[in-house]
Design a protein around this motif. Structure first.
Motif, PDB file in Angstrom:
ATOM      1  N   UNK A 171       0.837  -1.186   0.000  1.00 29.70           N
ATOM      2  CA  UNK A 171       0.000   0.000   0.000  1.00 29.70           C
ATOM      3  C   UNK A 171       0.872   1.235   0.000  1.00 29.70           C
ATOM      4  N   UNK A 172       0.835   1.999  -1.088  1.00 30.02           N
ATOM      5  CA  UNK A 172       1.714   3.164  -1.225  1.00 30.02           C
ATOM      6  C   UNK A 172       1.126   4.417  -0.591  1.00 30.02           C
ATOM      7  N   UNK A 173      -0.069   4.304  -0.001  1.00 30.46           N
ATOM      8  CA  UNK A 173      -0.677   5.457   0.648  1.00 30.46           C
ATOM      9  C   UNK A 173      -1.485   6.313  -0.301  1.00 30.46           C
ATOM     10  N   UNK A 179       8.452   0.964   2.870  1.00 33.39           N
ATOM     11  CA  UNK A 179       9.610   1.727   2.408  1.00 33.39           C
ATOM     12  C   UNK A 179      10.833   0.827   2.299  1.00 33.39           C
ATOM     13  N   UNK A 180      11.038  -0.013   3.312  1.00 30.86           N
ATOM     14  CA  UNK A 180      12.205  -0.903   3.302  1.00 30.86           C
ATOM     15  C   UNK A 180      12.154  -1.885   2.137  1.00 30.86           C
ATOM     16  N   UNK A 181      10.980  -2.423   1.864  1.00 32.92           N
ATOM     17  CA  UNK A 181      10.847  -3.402   0.789  1.00 32.92           C
ATOM     18  C   UNK A 181      11.041  -2.755  -0.583  1.00 32.92           C
ATOM     19  N   UNK A 209      11.940   6.895  -6.413  1.00 36.40           N
ATOM     20  CA  UNK A 209      13.331   7.264  -6.155  1.00 36.40           C
ATOM     21  C   UNK A 209      13.959   6.383  -5.081  1.00 36.40           C
ATOM     22  N   UNK A 210      13.120   5.732  -4.292  1.00 46.62           N
ATOM     23  CA  UNK A 210      13.611   4.852  -3.229  1.00 46.62           C
ATOM     24  C   UNK A 210      14.134   3.538  -3.796  1.00 46.62           C
ATOM     25  N   UNK A 211      13.667   3.170  -4.983  1.00 45.75           N
ATOM     26  CA  UNK A 211      14.073   1.903  -5.585  1.00 45.75           C
ATOM     27  C   UNK A 211      15.594   1.857  -5.755  1.00 45.75           C
ATOM     28  N   UNK A 253       9.719  -8.532  -6.023  1.00 41.75           N
ATOM     29  CA  UNK A 253       8.949  -7.484  -6.686  1.00 41.75           C
ATOM     30  C   UNK A 253       8.227  -6.626  -5.651  1.00 41.75           C
ATOM     31  N   UNK A 254       8.351  -5.311  -5.781  1.00 39.48           N
ATOM     32  CA  UNK A 254       7.506  -4.386  -5.026  1.00 39.48           C
ATOM     33  C   UNK A 254       6.354  -3.997  -5.944  1.00 39.48           C
TER      34      UNK A 254
END
Length: 247
Positions: A7-9, A21-23, A43-45, A76-77
């Motif tokens: 769930x990305x919010x 976020x960690x995943x 950008x977190x990837x 996979x995220x």
């Protein structure tokens, strides 16, 4: 490998769980729902991650990407806006992954209705006013609603009702809910909840459609209807009452 449905919010990049976020930061493959997922999360990837926008993809194409990652032994995220338990089309993806023998996990997120409540600075369950929330949508240009889940039927409860994917039909929504709630019932529309361009409209079932038209809102919005939106003079919750604390 594992497919993580995350769930990305509702829109703000910092409204995501630490786990999510960690995943995302560790996944070599990321599938995301186009403009519904904030670019800051991509950008977190990790560097070199495969980024796939699913906005214009079919279910077959999406599942093919997930299966290909499984074959390559890559995590996979899979990002969904809001929380994937509500109107995310996650169920049919999981069904196909089960058939293909691909493992997956679900990471909850902040749902759009919760972000809307925060924007309105309102609790949707108010003592003596409303203790039930109905999350629903309309059937225009989407899968037909099951029997008994039409707005006229749901509106007889008087519960706080939250509609996703329905703002383009705001006139019809108001018309169907007025018999159960009345034209003076508080109503609100929150578009782009938690984002910099967030729009909050407050009114009643009698005038909310006009407010939405004047504001030009046609997508990415939730509709909220119920007396809890303007509740005053209600009793304190029993949870923190003096009587309960004495027992």
């Amino acid at each position: 490998m594992t497919v993580y449905f995350i769930g990305a919010g509702p829109g703000a990049a910092d409204l995501i769980t630490l786990r999510g976020h960690r995943l995302i930061a560790a996944a070599p493959v990321c599938l995301y729902a186009g403009s519904l997922v904030p670019a800051e999360l991509l950008d977190v990837c990790p560097p070199g991650a495969r980024l796939v926008d699913t906005a214009r993809m079919t279910l077959d194409g999406i599942v093919a990407e997930l299966v290909a990652a499984h074959t390559a032994e890559l995590d996979v995220a899979r990002l969904h806006s809001g929380d994937p338990s509500v109107f995310s089309a996650m169920a049919e993806q999981m069904r196909r992954l089960d058939a293909a023998g691909v493992p997956y996990e679900v990471v909850p997120g902040v749902p759009a209705f919760a972000a809307a409540a925060a924007a309105l600075k309102r609790e949707f369950t108010v003592p003596g006013v409303s203790q039930t929330i109905i999350l629903t949508r309309t059937s225009a240009r989407a899968t037909p609603m099951p029997e008994g889940e039409d707005l006229a039927t749901l509106g007889r409860s008087g519960a706080t009702i939250v509609l996703h994917l329905a703002v383009q039909r705001i006139e019809a929504v108001a018309e169907e809910l007025i018999p159960g709630y009345g034209t003076d019932c508080p109503a609100a529309v929150v578009a782009y909840a938690s984002r910099p361009d967030e729009v909050v409209l407050r009114g009643t079932l009698g005038d909310i459609a006009g407010l939405v038209r004047d504001a030009g809102i046609v997508r990415t919005a939730v509709i909220v209807v119920g007396r809890a939106l303007a509740a005053e003079g209600f009793p304190d919750s029993h949870l923190y009452s003096a009587a309960r604390c004495r027992t």
